[in-house]
Design a protein around this motif. Structure first.
Motif, PDB file in Angstrom:
ATOM      1  N   GLY A  16      -8.477  -7.310  -3.140  1.00 19.25           N
ATOM      2  CA  GLY A  16      -9.294  -6.611  -2.147  1.00 19.25           C
ATOM      3  C   GLY A  16      -9.930  -5.449  -2.899  1.00 19.25           C
ATOM      4  N   THR A  17      -9.175  -4.344  -3.009  1.00 13.37           N
ATOM      5  CA  THR A  17      -9.607  -3.292  -3.939  1.00 13.37           C
ATOM      6  C   THR A  17      -9.426  -3.776  -5.369  1.00 13.37           C
ATOM      7  OG1 THR A  17      -7.404  -2.294  -4.185  1.00 13.37           O
ATOM      8  CG2 THR A  17      -8.737  -1.523  -2.345  1.00 13.37           C
ATOM      9  N   GLY A  18      -8.496  -4.725  -5.547  1.00 12.88           N
ATOM     10  CA  GLY A  18      -8.181  -5.228  -6.887  1.00 12.88           C
ATOM     11  C   GLY A  18      -7.100  -4.417  -7.571  1.00 12.88           C
ATOM     12  N   PRO A  31       1.533  -9.535   0.195  1.00  6.68           N
ATOM     13  CA  PRO A  31       1.250  -8.096   0.357  1.00  6.68           C
ATOM     14  C   PRO A  31       1.829  -7.403   1.587  1.00  6.68           C
ATOM     15  CG  PRO A  31      -0.748  -9.332  -0.164  1.00  6.68           C
ATOM     16  CD  PRO A  31       0.293 -10.331   0.203  1.00  6.68           C
ATOM     17  N   ASP A  32       1.959  -8.112   2.716  1.00  3.11           N
ATOM     18  CA  ASP A  32       2.444  -7.369   3.888  1.00  3.11           C
ATOM     19  C   ASP A  32       3.196  -8.240   4.889  1.00  3.11           C
ATOM     20  OD1 ASP A  32       0.340  -8.668   5.177  1.00  3.11           O
ATOM     21  OD2 ASP A  32      -0.556  -6.856   6.028  1.00  3.11           O
ATOM     22  N   THR A  56      -2.794 -12.543   4.347  1.00  6.96           N
ATOM     23  CA  THR A  56      -3.146 -12.728   2.933  1.00  6.96           C
ATOM     24  C   THR A  56      -2.016 -13.393   2.135  1.00  6.96           C
ATOM     25  OG1 THR A  56      -2.504 -10.443   2.456  1.00  6.96           O
ATOM     26  CG2 THR A  56      -4.854 -10.879   2.789  1.00  6.96           C
ATOM     27  N   LYS A 106       0.802  -1.224   0.000  1.00  7.60           N
ATOM     28  CA  LYS A 106       0.000   0.000   0.000  1.00  7.60           C
ATOM     29  C   LYS A 106       0.837   1.278   0.000  1.00  7.60           C
ATOM     30  CE  LYS A 106      -3.958  -2.111  -0.107  1.00  7.60           C
ATOM     31  NZ  LYS A 106      -4.891  -1.990  -1.231  1.00  7.60           N
ATOM     32  N   GLY A 139      -8.339  -7.720   4.426  1.00  5.64           N
ATOM     33  CA  GLY A 139      -7.735  -7.134   3.221  1.00  5.64           C
ATOM     34  C   GLY A 139      -8.019  -7.938   1.969  1.00  5.64           C
ATOM     35  N   THR A 171      -3.875  -4.087  -6.919  1.00  2.15           N
ATOM     36  CA  THR A 171      -2.616  -4.815  -7.129  1.00  2.15           C
ATOM     37  C   THR A 171      -2.730  -5.728  -8.342  1.00  2.15           C
ATOM     38  OG1 THR A 171      -2.299  -4.861  -4.731  1.00  2.15           O
ATOM     39  CG2 THR A 171      -0.926  -6.349  -6.037  1.00  2.15           C
ATOM     40  N   ASN A 218      -3.443  -1.347   6.363  1.00  2.00           N
ATOM     41  CA  ASN A 218      -2.204  -1.139   5.610  1.00  2.00           C
ATOM     42  C   ASN A 218      -2.192   0.174   4.837  1.00  2.00           C
ATOM     43  OD1 ASN A 218      -0.720  -3.422   6.297  1.00  2.00           O
ATOM     44  ND2 ASN A 218      -1.789  -4.690   4.809  1.00  2.00           N
TER      45      ASN A 218
HETATM   46  N1  PMP Z   1      -3.496  -8.111   1.477  1.00  2.00           N
HETATM   47  C1  PMP Z   1      -3.618  -7.171   2.414  1.00  2.00           C
HETATM   48  C2  PMP Z   1      -3.042  -7.438   3.762  1.00  2.00           C
HETATM   49  C3  PMP Z   1      -4.286  -5.978   2.143  1.00  2.00           C
HETATM   50  O1  PMP Z   1      -4.410  -5.043   3.095  1.00  2.00           O
HETATM   51  C4  PMP Z   1      -4.854  -5.780   0.864  1.00  2.00           C
HETATM   52  C5  PMP Z   1      -5.579  -4.514   0.568  1.00  2.00           C
HETATM   53  N2  PMP Z   1      -6.939  -4.488   0.909  1.00  2.00           N
HETATM   54  C6  PMP Z   1      -4.710  -6.798  -0.094  1.00  2.00           C
HETATM   55  C7  PMP Z   1      -4.013  -7.944   0.252  1.00  2.00           C
HETATM   56  C8  PMP Z   1      -5.329  -6.711  -1.463  1.00  2.00           C
HETATM   57  O2  PMP Z   1      -4.705  -5.762  -2.282  1.00  2.00           O
HETATM   58  P1  PMP Z   1      -5.583  -4.899  -3.257  1.00  2.00           P
HETATM   59  O3  PMP Z   1      -6.427  -3.980  -2.441  1.00  2.00           O
HETATM   60  O4  PMP Z   1      -4.610  -4.162  -4.110  1.00  2.00           O
HETATM   61  O5  PMP Z   1      -6.448  -5.814  -4.057  1.00  2.00           O
END
Ligand code: PMP
Length: 344
Positions: free
Chosen positions: A185-187, A309-310, A281, A48, A237, A189, A78
């Motif tokens: 999540g938001t999509g 992602p994190d 995730t 993020k 997420g 990525t 995040n």
């Molecule tokens: N993993 C984590 C821990 C997240 O915080 C998010 C964001 N919501 C995602 C994956 C998904 O990423 P995105 O929003 O770009 O789809």
């Protein structure tokens, strides 16, 4: 002092250019070569950072943001951390509306980064006045000189990954990537990376990870919003109870749904076996790979990139807490804890 290669003006210069690390143990015996894009190496410890920096700098370029203005966002934690970090360096106020599902560690971290945090109930409809979307919208209308990042409906979210994460992966794999596996999540990525990779090679397969309890997979298959798909789940997420416009569903070839329990165990497995301390995730993404491998999705010559992602430090009170795992019914504490901790 002359600037050497490893001296930076501020922390923001360290965003992006994260490493691609080969997975050696967790995918042992699977068909294909697996590489993780480890986004915890960003200074804010998640992917993020990329969108926070890109969206804020774009608003500055357009003259929408001025010194002292307020930045507002809804976030699972995040994005909030990243926006707070960018706000500190650039001198903005930061207000975050977060879901009550977010781990207490995440909320404390946001406070530590100077943000004002509103904790909103997780299991209400998106249009409920108490939902974090509605709270953020209300604050945006009330506070003069505020900018609402709105990551779920902001094309700049997707663009950040199109401009940075996608090209990095293409370059790091020397164009030899065959599959991308990424949580949605938001999509932002998955869609941003997908757009870039498909422009380079339309045959790269884009595999999305969704959660049981979320509408994304069904929407991808039918283009219909099915509220029957929605129920509470633990993974933060991943997945959604609405359809984000930041997601380019046409760029995604297939979605896989994963469960809370398997994903939690998979996250712990990545830490134990690969020495990569990653978040919930990342476990979901590994779980998806396991299911896809079972289904025969990959060939031995394939090069699969998975986005982690994190960082695991954000889940010390959840996935990495034995009591929490036990409370969810995810394992028998006695056996697993005794194996790793000895009290003297
Ligand atoms: N993993 C984590 C821990 C997240 O915080 C998010 C964001 N919501 C995602 C994956 C998904 O990423 P995105 O929003 O770009 O789809």
């Amino acid at each position: 002092m002359t600037k050497s290669k490893h001296v930076y003006d501020n922390v923001l210069q360290l965003i992006g250019s994260t490493p691609l690390i080969k997975l050696n143990k967790v995918t042992e015996g699977f068909d294909g070569n697996f590489f993780a894009k480890v986004e915890a190496f960003n200074p804010g410890h998640s992917s993020k950072d990329r969108i926070a920096l890109h969206i804020i700098e774009e608003a500055e370029r357009q003259g929408i943001l001025n010194p002292g203005d307020t930045i507002i966002e809804t976030t699972s934690g995040n994005t909030g951390f990243s926006i707070a970090m960018v706000s500190i360096i650039k001198g903005y106020e930061c207000i975050l509306a977060v879901s009550s599902k977010s781990s207490p560690d995440k909320i404390d971290m946001l406070k530590s980064m100077g943000a004002k945090v509103y904790v909103c109930p997780a299991h209400v409809k998106a249009d409920d006045p108490r939902s974090y979307y509605e709270v953020a919208k209300r604050l945006h209308s009330e506070i003069k000189g505020s900018v609402y990042i709105n990551q779920y409906f902001n094309v700049l979210n997707t663009e950040a990954h199109y401009k940075t994460t996608g090209p990095e992966i293409w370059e790091q794999t020397e164009g030899k990537i065959t599959h991308l596996v990424a949580c949605s999540g938001t999509g932002g990525t998955i869609s941003g990376i997908a757009k870039y990779l498909k422009e380079q090679n339309p045959n790269v397969k884009i595999l999305g990870v969704d959660a049981y309890g979320s509408v994304l997979k069904k929407y991808h298959e039918t283009r219909e919003f099915d509220s029957n798909e929605i129920y509470p789940y633990r993974i933060e997420g991943l997945g959604k109870n609405l359809i984000p416009t930041a997601t380019d569903f046409d760029a995604i070839d297939k979605f896989v749904k994963v469960g809370d329990e398997e994903s939690a165990h998979s996250a712990r497995e990545i830490s134990c076996k690969e020495g990569l301390f990653v978040g919930y995730t990342s476990g979901a993404a590994l779980q998806a790979i396991k299911q896809l491998n079972e289904e025969g999705e990959f060939k031995p010559t394939d090069n699969i990139v998975v986005v982690f992602p994190d960082h695991g430090s954000r889940y010390m009170s959840k996935v990495y807490n034995d009591k929490w795992m036990e409370d969810q019914g995810f394992f028998d504490t006695q056996t697993e804890m005794q194996a790793t901790i000895e009290y003297v």
